[in-house]
Structures are given as structure tokens and as C-alpha cells.
Design a protein around this motif. Structure first.
Motif, PDB file in Angstrom:
ATOM      1  N   LEU A 114       0.649  -1.127  -0.029  1.00  0.00           N
ATOM      2  CA  LEU A 114      -0.034  -0.011   0.051  1.00  0.00           C
ATOM      3  C   LEU A 114       0.905   1.220  -0.212  1.00  0.00           C
ATOM      4  O   LEU A 114       0.478   2.075  -0.739  1.00  0.00           O
ATOM      5  CB  LEU A 114      -0.934   0.218   1.134  1.00  0.00           C
ATOM      6  N   SER A 174      -1.358  -6.354   3.427  1.00  0.00           N
ATOM      7  CA  SER A 174      -1.502  -5.432   2.483  1.00  0.00           C
ATOM      8  C   SER A 174      -1.460  -5.893   0.999  1.00  0.00           C
ATOM      9  O   SER A 174      -0.698  -6.831   0.831  1.00  0.00           O
ATOM     10  CB  SER A 174      -0.198  -4.361   2.642  1.00  0.00           C
ATOM     11  N   VAL A 193      -4.626   0.584  -6.896  1.00  0.00           N
ATOM     12  CA  VAL A 193      -5.458   0.519  -5.897  1.00  0.00           C
ATOM     13  C   VAL A 193      -4.941  -0.502  -4.643  1.00  0.00           C
ATOM     14  O   VAL A 193      -4.387  -1.579  -5.068  1.00  0.00           O
ATOM     15  CB  VAL A 193      -6.857  -0.029  -6.527  1.00  0.00           C
ATOM     16  N   ILE A 195      -5.262  -2.115  -0.404  1.00  0.00           N
ATOM     17  CA  ILE A 195      -6.036  -2.173   0.858  1.00  0.00           C
ATOM     18  C   ILE A 195      -5.100  -2.803   1.911  1.00  0.00           C
ATOM     19  O   ILE A 195      -4.346  -3.691   1.805  1.00  0.00           O
ATOM     20  CB  ILE A 195      -7.178  -3.181   0.539  1.00  0.00           C
ATOM     21  N   ASP A 196      -4.819  -2.093   3.067  1.00  0.00           N
ATOM     22  CA  ASP A 196      -4.407  -2.592   4.280  1.00  0.00           C
ATOM     23  C   ASP A 196      -5.426  -3.350   5.354  1.00  0.00           C
ATOM     24  O   ASP A 196      -6.209  -2.618   5.573  1.00  0.00           O
ATOM     25  CB  ASP A 196      -3.751  -1.712   5.045  1.00  0.00           C
ATOM     26  N   SER A 197      -5.153  -4.532   6.055  1.00  0.00           N
ATOM     27  CA  SER A 197      -5.945  -4.950   6.831  1.00  0.00           C
ATOM     28  C   SER A 197      -5.206  -5.271   7.988  1.00  0.00           C
ATOM     29  O   SER A 197      -4.191  -6.041   7.913  1.00  0.00           O
ATOM     30  CB  SER A 197      -6.606  -6.342   6.333  1.00  0.00           C
ATOM     31  N   ASP A 203      -7.348  -0.191   9.200  1.00  0.00           N
ATOM     32  CA  ASP A 203      -7.651  -0.645   7.834  1.00  0.00           C
ATOM     33  C   ASP A 203      -7.604   0.299   6.788  1.00  0.00           C
ATOM     34  O   ASP A 203      -8.499   1.165   7.156  1.00  0.00           O
ATOM     35  CB  ASP A 203      -9.092  -1.531   7.845  1.00  0.00           C
ATOM     36  N   THR A 204      -7.041   0.488   5.882  1.00  0.00           N
ATOM     37  CA  THR A 204      -6.797   1.424   4.986  1.00  0.00           C
ATOM     38  C   THR A 204      -7.011   1.070   3.508  1.00  0.00           C
ATOM     39  O   THR A 204      -6.781  -0.068   2.898  1.00  0.00           O
ATOM     40  CB  THR A 204      -5.388   1.883   4.986  1.00  0.00           C
ATOM     41  N   LYS A 205      -7.798   2.117   2.779  1.00  0.00           N
ATOM     42  CA  LYS A 205      -7.945   1.836   1.256  1.00  0.00           C
ATOM     43  C   LYS A 205      -7.460   2.985   0.529  1.00  0.00           C
ATOM     44  O   LYS A 205      -7.643   4.304   0.923  1.00  0.00           O
ATOM     45  CB  LYS A 205      -9.373   1.772   0.790  1.00  0.00           C
ATOM     46  N   ARG A 206      -6.721   2.888  -0.562  1.00  0.00           N
ATOM     47  CA  ARG A 206      -6.210   3.992  -1.254  1.00  0.00           C
ATOM     48  C   ARG A 206      -6.335   3.641  -2.859  1.00  0.00           C
ATOM     49  O   ARG A 206      -6.261   2.468  -3.423  1.00  0.00           O
ATOM     50  CB  ARG A 206      -4.575   4.054  -1.181  1.00  0.00           C
ATOM     51  N   HIS A 223      -8.119   8.492  -0.253  1.00  0.00           N
ATOM     52  CA  HIS A 223      -7.518   7.807   0.890  1.00  0.00           C
ATOM     53  C   HIS A 223      -8.714   7.500   2.011  1.00  0.00           C
ATOM     54  O   HIS A 223      -9.315   8.485   2.185  1.00  0.00           O
ATOM     55  CB  HIS A 223      -6.487   8.382   1.480  1.00  0.00           C
ATOM     56  N   GLN A 225      -9.169   5.631   5.955  1.00  0.00           N
ATOM     57  CA  GLN A 225      -8.563   4.905   7.058  1.00  0.00           C
ATOM     58  C   GLN A 225      -9.423   4.662   8.163  1.00  0.00           C
ATOM     59  O   GLN A 225     -10.352   5.701   8.272  1.00  0.00           O
ATOM     60  CB  GLN A 225      -7.185   5.571   7.510  1.00  0.00           C
TER      61      GLN A 225
END
Length: 308
Positions: A114, A174, A193, A195-197, A203-206, A223, A225
Motif C-alpha cells: 500500500l 497489504s 488500488v 488495501i491494508d488489513s 484498515d486502509t484503502k487507497r 484515501h 483509513q
């Protein structure tokens, strides 16, 4: 891990010894220092600041049958003398892995995919305007296994697994899908694109895009989070643009962060680079942060960077 200068000297000598037997060992680095007026919210002061200056060793060896062993050992070096004694050299990405027709697998300390997905969109990375100052997700993690697939029609899959390393903690993951060339050298468009889990409690999305248009390089990041412990969220956007002519590149960047409860934060930066050579540049920037529930911040700097 804290290292002494003698450790670095030993590593240098070892690297020269290895180079006699291995196919590829390279020494590289970056020295970046600024003279700046900084206001962290309690009044301005003048400082000389080292901005993620580093030295590293990387290389590999052909094992035959389209298989290669690769490694990197990179260290951040404090060039301004402000760090505490014994903490002037710290770890950056350090790993060993295998590369072949299957892609590559790396073990060690590494940026999550990510974090890597931002490409070159953050035009002021490692400076005061670095996106990590408003967002979570810029993680360099220990105990990682990272896999990147070969590219198929410009697409590449990346996965970082972070081992829990203790009984009472959770594994983290990630995942990113990349398209194109992040350096925009082989293509005029880049997208990712990610995603972190459960990575550092978030938890993050970009979504990241960057491209070239009429001489400009334009980029954007969306972004989101969420803090795992309480579900609080932050949404943000980043927009960046640069334009080069002769030896000068002018740059601008805007970043936002909207917190649950109406706490809005934003940062704006204007800057310019002047190339003295391919390896060396003079640069200047002005960064201002507008913080609803915290003190505003301002930074005005001129600096010199040398890459080798």
C-alpha cells in the motif's frame, strides 16, 4: 535496531569482498539537507534538517534456470547531528529474496505494497509535506513476506504479509494491484488500488492515479483509513502537479484529511527544483498545514540533494 558507524564500515568492507564473488553488488544513497524556518505551532525557529538521507547496498546473483537471489540493506543516516547518541543510523528496507518467472518473493523489513502504491504522486516525500503527516498507511514493517507477480498487460499484483511476531498480536495484510510504470518512464499513465488489513492498528484503502498531459505531470490519491480499535474514520484526497522547463521543475500539492466529528485538516505546498546535474539539485518549498483541532504549522526551506 541501532547501529554504530563501525557496523556500517564493516558492511562496506564486506560488500567490497562480496563483489569479488557475486554478480551484482551496488552501493547507493542520497544526501538531502535543508535550511529552513519551521513553525510546529509554538513559534518559528531556524534549523538545518536531514531529510531521510540514506546509504544502501543492493544486488543479486544469477542462480541459473531463470532464478536469481536478490538483497537490499538500506540505512537512514542523520546528517544534521540532531539525533540522540547511538541513534544516528537506523533501519530502512532490508531484505533477501528470490526472483524468477514467477515474480519475486522478499523476506525482511519492507514497505507495505500500500505504501509502495503511491508511486511518485507525493512530490514532497520525506519532507514536511510528506503524506504520512496527515494519513496513516505509510508503513515500513518488520517480519514481512512480500510477493509481486510478473506484469501481465501492464498489471501487477502485490501482497505483503506481516507476521504477528507475538502471541497477543494479529497478522497484517497489504494487497495492491498496480498498472503501468510508477516512474512514468515507460508509459504516460500509472494507477494503483491498495488495501491494508490490520496494519499498525488500521484498515486502509487507497486509489492512486498519475499521468502526463501537455507537459504537466498530474497525480491524485483518494484515501480512507479506519482505526480497528474504535472504528473512527478519516477520508482524504491528495492532488499534485509539476511542470519542467530547462533545468527548473515547479511543483504544487494539496492534501486533505476529514476526521469523524468534523475535524478537518489540510496541507498545501509549493516548491521548485533546479538541476545542477543528473545527480544533484537545489530546491525550495513552502508548506502550510491548516488544522482545525490542532496548531497550524508552516515551513519555508531551501535545500541541496545529491544521489549516488
Amino acid at each position: 535496531m541501532k547501529l554504530s558507524y563501525s557496523v556500517i564500515a564493516t558492511a562496506l568492507l564486506s560488500t567490497f569482498s562480496i563483489s569479488a564473488f557475486a554478480g551484482d553488488v551496488n552501493i547507493y544513497g542520497k544526501a538531502n539537507l535543508t535550511v529552513q524556518s519551521s513553525d510546529d505551532g509554538e513559534g518559528s525557529y531556524t534549523e538545518v534538517k536531514s531529510n531521510a538521507s540514506r546509504i544502501g547496498f543492493k544486488g543479486g546473483h544469477d542462480l541459473g534456470n531463470d532464478l536469481e537471489v536478490i538483497f537490499k540493506a538500506e540505512f537512514q543516516v542523520d546528517l544534521d547531528g540532531d539525533s540522540e547518541k547511538g541513534n544516528s543510523i537506523t533501519d530502512r528496507n532490508q531484505y533477501i529474496g528470490l526472483k524468477g518467472n514467477f515474480g519475486e518473493v522478499l523476506l525482511g523489513i519492507n514497505d507495505t505494497v500500500l505504501k509502495q502504491s503511491q508511486g511518485k504522486v507525493d512530490l514532497f516525500s520525506d519532507l514536511n509535506a510528506d503524506i504520512k503527516n496527515l494519513w496513516k498507511g505509510e508503513n515500513r514493517m518488520s517480519d514481512t513476506i512480500t510477493y509481486k507477480s510478473p506484469k501481465f498487460n501492464g498489471l501487477q499484483l502485490g501482497v505483503t504479509y506481516i507476521a504477528e511476531d507475538a502471541i497477543d498480536t494479529e497478522d497484517g495484510t497489504s494487497i495492491a494491484l498496480f498498472y503501468g510504470d510508477s516512474g512514468l518512464k515507460k508509459s504516460t499513465f500509472y494507477a494503483a488500488v491498495a488495501i491494508d488489513s490490520e496494519v499498525k492498528g488500521y484498515d486502509t484503502k487507497r486509489l492512486t492515479v498519475q499521468g502526463k498531459l501537455a507537459g504537466f505531470t498530474l497525480g491524485a490519491i483518494a484515501h480512507t483509513q479506519e482505526k480497528v480499535s474504535d472504528g473512527s474514520e478519516v477520508d482524504g484526497f491528495l492532488f499534485s502537479a509539476k511542470y519542467g522547463f530547462d533545468k527548473v521543475t515547479v511543483k504544487a500539492q494539496l492534501q486533505t484529511a476529514e476526521y469523524d466529528g468534523g475535524d478537518d485538516r489540510s496541507g498545501m505546498t509549493l516548491g521548485a527544483d533546479y538541476a545542477l546535474a543528473k545527480s544533484t539539485k537545489l530546491f525550495a518549498f513552502y508548506t502550510t498545514f491548516d488544522m482545525d483541532s490542532a496548531a497550524d504549522e508552516d515551513y519555508l526551506a531551501v535545500g541541496l540533494e545529491y544521489k549516488f
